[in-house]
Design a protein around this motif. Structure first.
Motif, PDB file in Angstrom:
ATOM      1  N   ILE A 237     -11.799   6.504   6.577  1.00 38.56           N
ATOM      2  CA  ILE A 237     -10.764   5.513   6.879  1.00 38.56           C
ATOM      3  C   ILE A 237      -9.489   5.959   6.176  1.00 38.56           C
ATOM      4  O   ILE A 237      -9.495   6.167   4.957  1.00 38.56           O
ATOM      5  CB  ILE A 237     -11.183   4.108   6.397  1.00 38.56           C
ATOM      6  CG1 ILE A 237     -12.343   3.584   7.255  1.00 38.56           C
ATOM      7  CG2 ILE A 237      -9.995   3.145   6.456  1.00 38.56           C
ATOM      8  CD1 ILE A 237     -12.968   2.293   6.748  1.00 38.56           C
ATOM      9  N   VAL A 238      -8.436   6.148   6.959  1.00 34.93           N
ATOM     10  CA  VAL A 238      -7.157   6.527   6.356  1.00 34.93           C
ATOM     11  C   VAL A 238      -6.414   5.252   5.958  1.00 34.93           C
ATOM     12  O   VAL A 238      -6.277   4.322   6.763  1.00 34.93           O
ATOM     13  CB  VAL A 238      -6.308   7.367   7.331  1.00 34.93           C
ATOM     14  CG1 VAL A 238      -4.923   7.624   6.742  1.00 34.93           C
ATOM     15  CG2 VAL A 238      -7.007   8.692   7.630  1.00 34.93           C
ATOM     16  N   PHE A 239      -5.971   5.215   4.717  1.00 36.29           N
ATOM     17  CA  PHE A 239      -5.283   4.028   4.165  1.00 36.29           C
ATOM     18  C   PHE A 239      -3.815   4.390   3.928  1.00 36.29           C
ATOM     19  O   PHE A 239      -3.493   5.114   2.993  1.00 36.29           O
ATOM     20  CB  PHE A 239      -5.994   3.626   2.862  1.00 36.29           C
ATOM     21  CG  PHE A 239      -5.245   2.655   1.991  1.00 36.29           C
ATOM     22  CD1 PHE A 239      -4.530   1.584   2.518  1.00 36.29           C
ATOM     23  CD2 PHE A 239      -5.273   2.803   0.598  1.00 36.29           C
ATOM     24  CE1 PHE A 239      -3.846   0.700   1.690  1.00 36.29           C
ATOM     25  CE2 PHE A 239      -4.605   1.917  -0.237  1.00 36.29           C
ATOM     26  CZ  PHE A 239      -3.883   0.871   0.317  1.00 36.29           C
ATOM     27  N   TYR A 240      -2.954   3.905   4.806  1.00 39.38           N
ATOM     28  CA  TYR A 240      -1.513   4.145   4.695  1.00 39.38           C
ATOM     29  C   TYR A 240      -0.923   3.144   3.704  1.00 39.38           C
ATOM     30  O   TYR A 240      -0.991   1.942   3.937  1.00 39.38           O
ATOM     31  CB  TYR A 240      -0.837   3.977   6.055  1.00 39.38           C
ATOM     32  CG  TYR A 240      -1.175   5.063   7.049  1.00 39.38           C
ATOM     33  CD1 TYR A 240      -0.426   6.237   7.114  1.00 39.38           C
ATOM     34  CD2 TYR A 240      -2.239   4.916   7.943  1.00 39.38           C
ATOM     35  CE1 TYR A 240      -0.731   7.237   8.036  1.00 39.38           C
ATOM     36  CE2 TYR A 240      -2.544   5.907   8.875  1.00 39.38           C
ATOM     37  CZ  TYR A 240      -1.783   7.067   8.910  1.00 39.38           C
ATOM     38  OH  TYR A 240      -2.078   8.048   9.824  1.00 39.38           O
ATOM     39  N   ASN A 241      -0.343   3.634   2.652  1.00 37.13           N
ATOM     40  CA  ASN A 241       0.089   2.718   1.580  1.00 37.13           C
ATOM     41  C   ASN A 241       1.509   2.992   1.079  1.00 37.13           C
ATOM     42  O   ASN A 241       1.786   2.872  -0.101  1.00 37.13           O
ATOM     43  CB  ASN A 241      -0.912   2.779   0.416  1.00 37.13           C
ATOM     44  CG  ASN A 241      -0.693   1.660  -0.586  1.00 37.13           C
ATOM     45  OD1 ASN A 241      -0.226   0.583  -0.231  1.00 37.13           O
ATOM     46  ND2 ASN A 241      -0.999   1.923  -1.845  1.00 37.13           N
ATOM     47  N   ARG A 242       2.391   3.364   1.970  1.00 37.96           N
ATOM     48  CA  ARG A 242       3.790   3.517   1.556  1.00 37.96           C
ATOM     49  C   ARG A 242       4.466   2.147   1.612  1.00 37.96           C
ATOM     50  O   ARG A 242       4.552   1.533   2.672  1.00 37.96           O
ATOM     51  CB  ARG A 242       4.517   4.503   2.480  1.00 37.96           C
ATOM     52  CG  ARG A 242       5.932   4.812   2.041  1.00 37.96           C
ATOM     53  CD  ARG A 242       6.483   6.085   2.698  1.00 37.96           C
ATOM     54  NE  ARG A 242       7.223   5.846   3.925  1.00 37.96           N
ATOM     55  CZ  ARG A 242       6.721   6.020   5.156  1.00 37.96           C
ATOM     56  NH1 ARG A 242       5.457   6.403   5.351  1.00 37.96           N
ATOM     57  NH2 ARG A 242       7.471   5.799   6.212  1.00 37.96           N
ATOM     58  N   ALA A 243       4.933   1.673   0.453  1.00 39.36           N
ATOM     59  CA  ALA A 243       5.535   0.336   0.382  1.00 39.36           C
ATOM     60  C   ALA A 243       6.960   0.357   0.931  1.00 39.36           C
ATOM     61  O   ALA A 243       7.640   1.389   0.889  1.00 39.36           O
ATOM     62  CB  ALA A 243       5.555  -0.147  -1.063  1.00 39.36           C
ATOM     63  N   MET A 244       7.405  -0.787   1.434  1.00 35.95           N
ATOM     64  CA  MET A 244       8.803  -0.924   1.824  1.00 35.95           C
ATOM     65  C   MET A 244       9.668  -0.704   0.576  1.00 35.95           C
ATOM     66  O   MET A 244       9.415  -1.309  -0.458  1.00 35.95           O
ATOM     67  CB  MET A 244       9.057  -2.311   2.429  1.00 35.95           C
ATOM     68  CG  MET A 244       8.573  -2.434   3.871  1.00 35.95           C
ATOM     69  SD  MET A 244       8.645  -4.140   4.538  1.00 35.95           S
ATOM     70  CE  MET A 244      10.405  -4.441   4.593  1.00 35.95           C
ATOM     71  N   PRO A 245      10.675   0.143   0.650  1.00 32.17           N
ATOM     72  CA  PRO A 245      11.478   0.444  -0.546  1.00 32.17           C
ATOM     73  C   PRO A 245      12.311  -0.761  -0.983  1.00 32.17           C
ATOM     74  O   PRO A 245      13.254  -1.166  -0.308  1.00 32.17           O
ATOM     75  CB  PRO A 245      12.364   1.611  -0.108  1.00 32.17           C
ATOM     76  CG  PRO A 245      12.350   1.607   1.392  1.00 32.17           C
ATOM     77  CD  PRO A 245      11.076   0.948   1.822  1.00 32.17           C
ATOM     78  N   ALA A 246      11.944  -1.327  -2.134  1.00 30.06           N
ATOM     79  CA  ALA A 246      12.550  -2.582  -2.602  1.00 30.06           C
ATOM     80  C   ALA A 246      14.041  -2.439  -2.872  1.00 30.06           C
ATOM     81  O   ALA A 246      14.791  -3.412  -2.793  1.00 30.06           O
ATOM     82  CB  ALA A 246      11.842  -3.057  -3.869  1.00 30.06           C
ATOM     83  N   GLU A 247      14.484  -1.214  -3.162  1.00 33.70           N
ATOM     84  CA  GLU A 247      15.880  -1.056  -3.571  1.00 33.70           C
ATOM     85  C   GLU A 247      16.863  -1.120  -2.406  1.00 33.70           C
ATOM     86  O   GLU A 247      18.068  -1.253  -2.631  1.00 33.70           O
ATOM     87  CB  GLU A 247      16.064   0.253  -4.354  1.00 33.70           C
ATOM     88  CG  GLU A 247      15.912   1.527  -3.528  1.00 33.70           C
ATOM     89  CD  GLU A 247      14.456   1.977  -3.360  1.00 33.70           C
ATOM     90  OE1 GLU A 247      13.538   1.168  -3.602  1.00 33.70           O
ATOM     91  OE2 GLU A 247      14.250   3.140  -2.965  1.00 33.70           O
ATOM     92  N   ARG A 248      16.353  -1.070  -1.174  1.00 37.73           N
ATOM     93  CA  ARG A 248      17.282  -1.214  -0.047  1.00 37.73           C
ATOM     94  C   ARG A 248      17.778  -2.658   0.014  1.00 37.73           C
ATOM     95  O   ARG A 248      16.976  -3.594  -0.064  1.00 37.73           O
ATOM     96  CB  ARG A 248      16.572  -0.884   1.275  1.00 37.73           C
ATOM     97  CG  ARG A 248      15.990   0.511   1.282  1.00 37.73           C
ATOM     98  CD  ARG A 248      16.629   1.391   2.309  1.00 37.73           C
ATOM     99  NE  ARG A 248      15.988   2.691   2.286  1.00 37.73           N
ATOM    100  CZ  ARG A 248      15.694   3.398   3.364  1.00 37.73           C
ATOM    101  NH1 ARG A 248      15.991   2.913   4.567  1.00 37.73           N
ATOM    102  NH2 ARG A 248      15.133   4.582   3.267  1.00 37.73           N
ATOM    103  N   ILE A 249      19.054  -2.831   0.213  1.00 39.17           N
ATOM    104  CA  ILE A 249      19.624  -4.182   0.193  1.00 39.17           C
ATOM    105  C   ILE A 249      19.230  -4.953   1.450  1.00 39.17           C
ATOM    106  O   ILE A 249      18.863  -6.127   1.383  1.00 39.17           O
ATOM    107  CB  ILE A 249      21.158  -4.125   0.026  1.00 39.17           C
ATOM    108  CG1 ILE A 249      21.535  -3.317  -1.221  1.00 39.17           C
ATOM    109  CG2 ILE A 249      21.746  -5.528  -0.032  1.00 39.17           C
ATOM    110  CD1 ILE A 249      20.935  -3.791  -2.518  1.00 39.17           C
ATOM    111  N   GLU A 250      19.274  -4.300   2.597  1.00 41.47           N
ATOM    112  CA  GLU A 250      18.849  -4.937   3.850  1.00 41.47           C
ATOM    113  C   GLU A 250      17.358  -4.671   4.056  1.00 41.47           C
ATOM    114  O   GLU A 250      16.944  -3.514   4.144  1.00 41.47           O
ATOM    115  CB  GLU A 250      19.625  -4.350   5.039  1.00 41.47           C
ATOM    116  CG  GLU A 250      21.127  -4.517   4.970  1.00 41.47           C
ATOM    117  CD  GLU A 250      21.588  -5.861   5.515  1.00 41.47           C
ATOM    118  OE1 GLU A 250      20.737  -6.703   5.863  1.00 41.47           O
ATOM    119  OE2 GLU A 250      22.819  -6.064   5.578  1.00 41.47           O
TER     120      GLU A 250
END
Lengths: 462, 462
Positions: free
Chosen positions: B152-165
């Motif tokens: 099972i491939v687990f994709y775990n790249r989080a949304m980059p919090a530092e982007r303002i939008e």
């Protein structure tokens, strides 16, 4: 060798000083501030502690004491130059048992939600039942005069929905809450019920401060806020009063106790170059005794703490002294702010800038600015630095209640302006809790505050 | 007498035409629009009906049918020139039973919340248990190649919090959700679990569309979103995998059924002077099958309806044709938007402007604009008209998924840009419900849309 070293240091220092007055450096630094606040921010976790471990914290209450201890301990962990408590005399009002209220008609009783206003006296022990007269303003009561005698005056002027800024709509109606009882009491009314200061129609009453002023002791009457839903119901039923035989009943046993002591909680990072120039950032630590004081003003407290945390963790050595002040007792007469300003005057401290966050932890939109033209224009020159962060309001006027007493002709007072639409859904209620605050919105506010403080630290005032 | 009357009418007409191209008149009219939307707005009540009476409404579902019927009936009550349904072929995917998932370790099982992604196939009936391999990107899987086989491939790249939008942070990570299963399946993985597209750490999984593209039937693998809390837990446990004997289990019985039919719901106010110039305002009527589709895109639907309601109730007779389009099936491949554009082309309709609201019912900040320079500059000239309403973003680029197919070299596509901070707390989840929408924020969005539509109706495009 030694000479070369000295020259090298001088050159490096010059470069570094030059770089510090460069717009590119500022924009890089501000980007660092926002990134750090959004990726590793502490404000949200602090707010969680303040709201859930301490809870509400009305001046003089047990919660107030706990809040002071918590804030002092957290500031001490930051490794600031200095952390201290400044004693403040505060009023001590207690709500007592949960209030009761109903509309009595010949068809039965309809329960409604009310909350005593802060500073109000109690009703008689068995409560108060009387005829109701609905009004829309203090002036209307003045005109009615003796006609309100023996009655409960029901102030029902709604916040004007068409105003874009809810703060402005609040300003247009809050006189009913603050002075309603005093005016009605003067003409012999027996109680005053005030429509909650809210833009939302729901069952949540909004408390807040009221003042009797200098009326006679026997003219003081009990007063409470009714939820907007309750107000609409009461008003609708009053329209059929003739048939209804309508009366209003309420009971509250709140009490004004003798003044007691609380504290302003203060911490500072001493400035390297101009330590006598103080830049203040703050909010008020006290809250109402309903909910958890999350938006009002837990948000402002933790954002102000975060400003100093950001300076520390980003290794920004301030040129000027950056001071965080968590004010005692804003809600009940502002004794924290006035005590602070009086002490500052006595100690000949020079506050060049003071920034307050006390309008909720919502997405920041800009700043309200009270200053001379030169300093206002200086801030306008920084406007483009804030554009990437959607900070666009740089309005004249504003600041904050607690920092108001610090104003002089030279310095700059600033108020963070968050988006105002949701503020009066929560203000002074049991629903002003941690869950009502969005992490990113809170963090963006803290970063905006740290950024403008950074710029004032770099360039001072004019 | 007759002659005088004709002259008088001519003079009055000229005055009225002159007045209509006047900035003062525009600012008065826009103020009327905001006041009406905030004082007597219908959008919030409509949203209440759409979310609570209809509920969620995935393309092809019973809810979808009910939404079409509801929207048509409500538009018909407005007294528009015409209301009609346009048939659209839509995919029909069903989720089936509630999904199950746990992390299996030698210390026991830890349940986690998952939701099948839209379009995914089912797991085997008894579920799927396999070793897990964590990755941060599609490219990483391409590099791993056969090493993902049987896993099972687990994709775990989080949304980059530092982007303002947050929309930008979403754009930077959503490829994992859309293409994750296709890429992993190509190399023999047996399942794909994707970190929820959210800026918040909680237990709520966020569904959304996925595509297998042109891979072989036997390479298609089941895929689901895991809550951000679940993703963090899985990732932390994987770090101790050696000791843990960690495997992941999930079970879902979703299914792709044959295509079925839905409808774009359309209504219009015919223009008085240039009826062939169409100004479109819309959102999409379909939603995911979790929650109530309140922000996505109930808000856009009711705001678009409110634009026409405002024109009617403020007695603004449009010069051009104002058309509201509530698109079918945005979430599942955009067949509503493409069908609408194809029909428009076939019928040689001229759409000069199309405005979509599909970014949530939050405080409006401005518009994204796709147009030529002339029209962009025209909009910039209107900027000051929006300043009193805190509308400040007039960004190049943007529009909306549904109106995208209408683009040609002459016309203007617009997307309402609300504040984005809270959007991904709710997007595609069970918590995207009516209660998550603030009345005033929703109404301000509708008023902003009506105001820019009003200006385009007055002045057309260049």
């Amino acid at each position: 060798m030694k000479k070369i070293a000295i020259i090298t240091i001088t050159v490096l220092l010059s470069i570094s000083l030059y770089a510090q007055s460069d717009v590119n450096t500022d924009s890089v630094k501000i980007r660092e501030i926002y990134t750090e606040a959004l990726k590793n921010g502490r404000s949200y976790n602090w707010l969680n502690q303040l709201t859930k471990k301490v809870g509400h914290r009305l001046a003089g209450s047990e919660g107030d004491k706990n809040a002071v201890a918590w804030a002092k301990a957290e500031l001490e962990k930051l490794g600031l130059t200095k952390v201290w408590l400044q004693p403040v005399t505060v009023p001590h009002w207690i709500r007592g048992d949960k209030e009761e209220a109903y509309i009595k008609t010949k068809y039965g009783k309809f329960n409604v939600n009310i909350r005593a206003l802060g500073g109000s006296i109690a009703t008689p022990k068995k409560g108060l039942l009387a005829d109701v007269i609905e009004v829309k303003s203090l002036e209307e009561v003045e005109k009615l005069g003796d006609k309100v005698k023996g009655k409960i005056v029901f102030y029902n002027r709604a916040m004007p929905a068409e105003r874009i800024e809810t703060m402005s709509a609040y300003g247009a109606t809050v006189d009913q809450r603050v002075y309603g009882a005093a005016v009605a009491g003067k003409y012999g009314a027996v109680g005053a019920i005030v429509r909650s200061m809210s833009t939302k129609i729901d069952n949540v009453p909004h408390t807040g401060t009221m003042r009797y002023g200098d009326i006679d002791e026997n003219q003081k009457i009990p007063t409470a806020a009714i939820s907007t839903n309750g107000a609409e119901m009461l008003s609708n039923l009053l329209k059929q009063k003739g048939e209804m035989e309508l009366q209003f009943y309420f009971k509250q046993n709140c009490e004004n106790l003798p003044d007691t002591q609380s504290f302003n909680v203060i911490g500072e990072l001493k400035g390297l170059h101009f330590p006598d120039e103080i830049i203040l950032v703050g909010g008020h630590l006290d809250s109402w005794d309903l909910g958890e004081g999350a938006h009002d003003d837990g948000a402002g407290v933790v954002q102000s703490m975060e400003v100093l945390r950001l300076f520390k963790d980003l290794k920004i050595k301030p040129k000027r002294t950056i001071r965080v002040v968590l004010f005692a007792n804003e809600e009940f007469g502002l004794s924290g702010g006035t005590t602070y300003a009086a002490e500052a005057k006595k100690n000949k401290e020079k506050h060049i800038v003071a920034l307050e966050s006390d309008a909720g932890g919502f997405t920041p939109r800009g700043f309200g600015i009270t200053s001379n033209d030169n300093n206002y224009n200086q801030i306008l020159e920084w406007k483009s630095l804030f554009e990437p962060y959607n900070i666009h309001i740089f309005a004249r006027g504003g600041g904050g209640a607690d920092i108001g007493p610090l104003k002089n002709q030279d310095n700059v007072l600033l108020g963070l302006k968050p988006d105002s639409q949701r503020y009066f859904d929560y203000h002074h209620t049991e629903v002003d809790v941690f869950e009502a605050v969005n992490k990113r919105e809170l963090e963006l506010g803290a970063a905006s505050m740290a950024s403008i403080i950074y710029l004032f630290d770099q360039y001072g005032i004019k």
